[in-house]
Design an enzyme around this catalytic site. Structure first.
Site: not given
Ligand code: NAG
Ligand code: NAG
Ligand code: NAG
Ligand code: NAG
Ligand code: NAG
Ligand code: NAG
Ligand code: NAG
Ligand code: NAG
Length: 673
Positions: A514, A517-522, A536, A633
């Site tokens: 989808l 994100g800042g810390f990994g894919p979703v 996530k 954020d």
């Protein structure tokens, strides 16, 4: 559809010698087809059928409006099969309905117990739509249809009970629109404890008005007159303008409604209908729960309580309700009360009542009685005059908040809880501003949703890359991640197996992705039961250890709000750490507002709703949740929309948790938006 066409009978009436008056005398009788009208011809009384049915009933309806509407039925459970019915007085003076001229046993009777001897006895249809048995000379009344309502309440008709002769005026729904027989739903004033109006489904409370406070029912807002004295407890509908045709009714599917007739449109307009939201349903949030109207899933617990089965609450099963969060009982030093404003106070049938003391005395009384858990005023008198005392001494049921009506409720809490509430309550808005300014501040870092620092790489990390193919059955971990809490209580969050997630996301296929994100894919996934999820996947070099991860999951799983994206569980296997959320089909807010075409889809009222939703979510994070969290954020792309376009704040990757009493903080590092 209580629509009946009576033209046929009007026609009948012209041909037959009929009683075209408002009264039936003791010697007269009415055949099927005869009618009497109230003075001014507002209401008619006589025989009727419903729809295509051949069954004949006797009742009262509006004589002058085109959509014929029956407001009272005499023989609702015992109709006639044909048109040979007759209405006449019995020898004892009761008005009776007989199946035919020759039958002796009536189908229905006014059932006045004492014989009425007055020869001048008549039945008269009043201008209000009330059929009254009275002596036409002395005007002494013996019986009236207003005391025996069916499903409708007309203006100036009373609901409620008399204390002496046991009369109880209740509304009972029809069985179906074509059958006026006694249905499932009843509306009555319950006399237990402090009187309140309750809509029952069978014997089970379905909706509750709340108690009468002198101004209005603390739950509903409508014009009524309330009487509570040694003779009776009753409420009467009031109309300010006599020309308005209006009625209140309980319909077949359990809604209490007020309708007004629109002469222009020639139809009934729904003025209001209750229940209308989840919080209206009796005890929606269970024992000691507290329901918030803005949301269907906004069950929280009353101050000092917490969910009995937190895991069920995650799955929106609130039936378990709440229990005290500190197992030690009340009645210790320095206890006090948290004041909740705009509430529907808990079910008053289990409350103790004293109408003769002030609210201040009520507080003292509650504080001195160890079993007392809450108090509220019983009624209002004069301006701002809260009088009387209601106290609760056990579990509280069916408490909810209103946006602008309702009354104050005082919940007894221990010292710790009181301090917590004092902080949030008294600082109010300034506090929120401080927190917003305090964006640059720091205590401890909470990376709640998408954060993944691995500070301590686990020794077991054997450079396995994921996803490749998963050896089936090699990932067995218990169903639930259990977190030991202080005092030995546990917080549970469903733990998903890696296999399950891998299957759901087609082994983390690119087409399921989808976003990043800042810390990994979703990823988007579909569980075997068809439920859609968003996964996530925290990247491995995020520098976060197991303890910190667990801590975060624990924290965020405690956050629950309709305007926050909901976490369903997590997955911790091998070096993988994943968070599983509800999937929201409508993408994020930026997709709508920054796109030329999509923009048009968002009407201004909808935007306003979305804005308010976001604000509620933020207020919850800043002030109303048990943790104090700053998102750091917040932007359109972090606001997801569900299928009803209700906004959900997501991505807590940069969020910070604050100390419960901290109102400002500093940081050197500027992050987020
Ligand atoms: C109407 O018909 C039904 C079924 O034939 C019968 O049970 C009932 O007693 C009748 N009612 C009257 C009022 O005659
Ligand atoms: C008439 O009233 C008596 C008691 O007052 C009651 O037992 C009886 O069921 C009633 N009958 C009808 C037809 O309502
Ligand atoms: C009134 O409420 C109490 C408690 O909910 C219940 O036990 C009682 O049956 C109710 N009374 C009536 C007349 O509905
Ligand atoms: C009862 O009222 C509700 C709400 O207004 C409506 O949705 C429902 O269709 C009504 N039921 C019937 C049988 O008219
Ligand atoms: C429960 O009450 C005890 C006694 O006042 C207190 O020491 C403790 O901190 C309380 N626990 C919580 C979780 O509020
Ligand atoms: C209410 O209180 C007043 C004064 O305290 C007392 O005179 C009066 O009798 C009380 N009334 C009732 C009904 O208890
Ligand atoms: C506390 O209140 C309850 C309910 O009013 C009452 O039954 C009980 O006697 C009271 N206890 C004391 C110690 O006053
Ligand atoms: C909470 O606030 C009230 C009034 O604002 C005050 O009387 C009370 O002492 C405070 N309690 C605590 C525990 O701070």
């Amino acid at each position: 559809m209580k629509i009946v066409f009576f033209n046929f009978f009007f026609f009948f009436c012209l041909l037959q010698p009929c009683i075209c008056d408002d009264t039936i005398t003791r010697t007269q009788s009415m055949r099927d087809g005869d009618l009497i009208f109230s003075e001014g011809k507002t209401f008619a009384f006589g025989f009727f059928s419903l729809g295509v049915s051949k069954l004949r009933y006797v009742g009262i309806w509006y004589a002058q409006i085109s959509e014929q509407t029956v407001v009272w039925v005499a023989n609702r459970d015992r109709p006639m099969n044909d048109t040979s019915g007759v209405i006449r007085f019995s020898s004892r003076g009761n008005l009776c309905i007989y199946a035919s001229v020759n039958t002796r046993k009536p189908l229905w009777s006014t059932n006045v117990s004492d014989s009425i001897v007055e020869p001048t006895l008549v039945a008269r249809l009043s201008t209000l739509g009330n059929l009254v048995l009275l002596d036409s000379v002395t005007e002494k009344g013996f019986w009236e249809s207003f005391d025996h309502p069916t499903d409708s309440s007309l203006p100036f008709m009373r609901l409620g009970f008399t204390r002496k002769d046991g009369l109880d005026r209740i509304l009972t729904s029809w069985k179906s629109p074509g059958d006026p027989g006694s249905g499932t739903f009843t509306l009555r004033i319950n006399r237990t404890g402090f009187p309140q109006l309750i809509l029952y489904k069978g014997l089970i409370p379905w909706w509750r008005t709340g108690s009468w406070t002198g101004l209005r029912w603390s739950g509903a807002v409508f014009q009524i007159l309330f009487v509570n004295n040694q003779d009776e407890v009753s409420m009467t509908n009031r109309v300010m303008d006599a020309s308005v045709i209006t009625r209140m009714m309980v319909n077949e599917t359990g809604y209490m409604q007020r309708l007004t007739w629109s002469a222009g449109e020639k139809r009934w307009n729904l003025f209001w209908s209750i229940p209308k939201e989840e919080c209206d349903y009796y005890a929606h949030c269970g024992l000691n729960g507290y329901c918030h109207p803005a949301s269907s899933e906004a069950c929280t617990c009353l101050p000092g309580f917490e969910p009995k089965r937190p895991r069920d609450w995650l799955l929106r099963d609130y039936t378990g309700g709440c229990s005290r969060n500190n197992k030690t009982s009340l009645c210790r030093e320095k206890e006090g009360f948290v004041k909740l404003t705009h509430t529907k106070i808990p079910d008053t049938s289990i409350a103790s009542v004293d109408l003769n003391i002030t609210l201040k005395e009520c507080e003292q009384r509650c504080l001195l009685n160890c079993s007392c858990v809450a108090y509220a005023s019983a009624y209002h008198e004069g301006v701002g005059g809260e009088k009387g005392c209601l106290t609760w001494h056990g579990d509280m049921l069916d408490t909810r908040s209103f946006l602008d009506s309702g009354q104050d409720l005082y919940i007894r809490v221990d010292r710790e809880e009181l301090e917590r509430w004092n902080k949030t309550g008294s600082l109010g808005k300034r506090r929120v501003i401080f927190i917003v300014i305090g964006l640059t501040a720091a205590l401890m870092l909470l990376a709640v949703i998408s954060l993944c620092f691995v500070r301590k790489r686990r020794k077991s990390n054997r450079h396995r890359r994921f996803p490749t193919t998963l050896p089936p059955g090699s990932f067995n971990i218990s169903d639930t991640l259990r977190f030991e809490e202080d005092q030995g209580r546990e917080w549970e969050l469903p733990l998903f197996e890696l296999n399950t997630i891998a299957t759901a996301t087609n082994n983390f296929a690119f087409r399921n992705k989808l976003g990043e994100g800042g810390f990994g894919p979703v990823y988007k996934g579909v569980l075997e039961n068809g439920m859609e999820i968003a996964v996530k996947r925290l990247s491995k070099n995020s520098g976060q250890g197991m303890e910190e991860f667990k801590n975060e999951v624990k924290l965020i799983s405690k956050l629950q709000h309709r305007n926050l994206v909901r976490m369903l569980g997590c997955c911790v296997e091998l070096e993988e750490k994943m968070l599983v959320y509800e999937y929201l089909p409508n993408k994020s807010l930026d997709y709508f507002i920054f796109d030329e075409e999509q923009r048009a889809e968002l009407a201004w009222p909808k935007r306003m709703e979305i804005i308010c939703g976001i604000a509620r979510g933020i207020l919850y994070l800043h002030q109303d949740s048990r943790l104090r969290i700053i998102h750091r954020d917040l932007k359109a792309s972090n606001v997801l929309l569900d299928n009803e376009m209700i906004p959900k704040i997501a991505d807590f990757g940069m969020a910070r948790i604050f100390g419960g009493n901290q109102i400002r903080g500093c940081t050197n590092r500027v992050v987020g938006t």
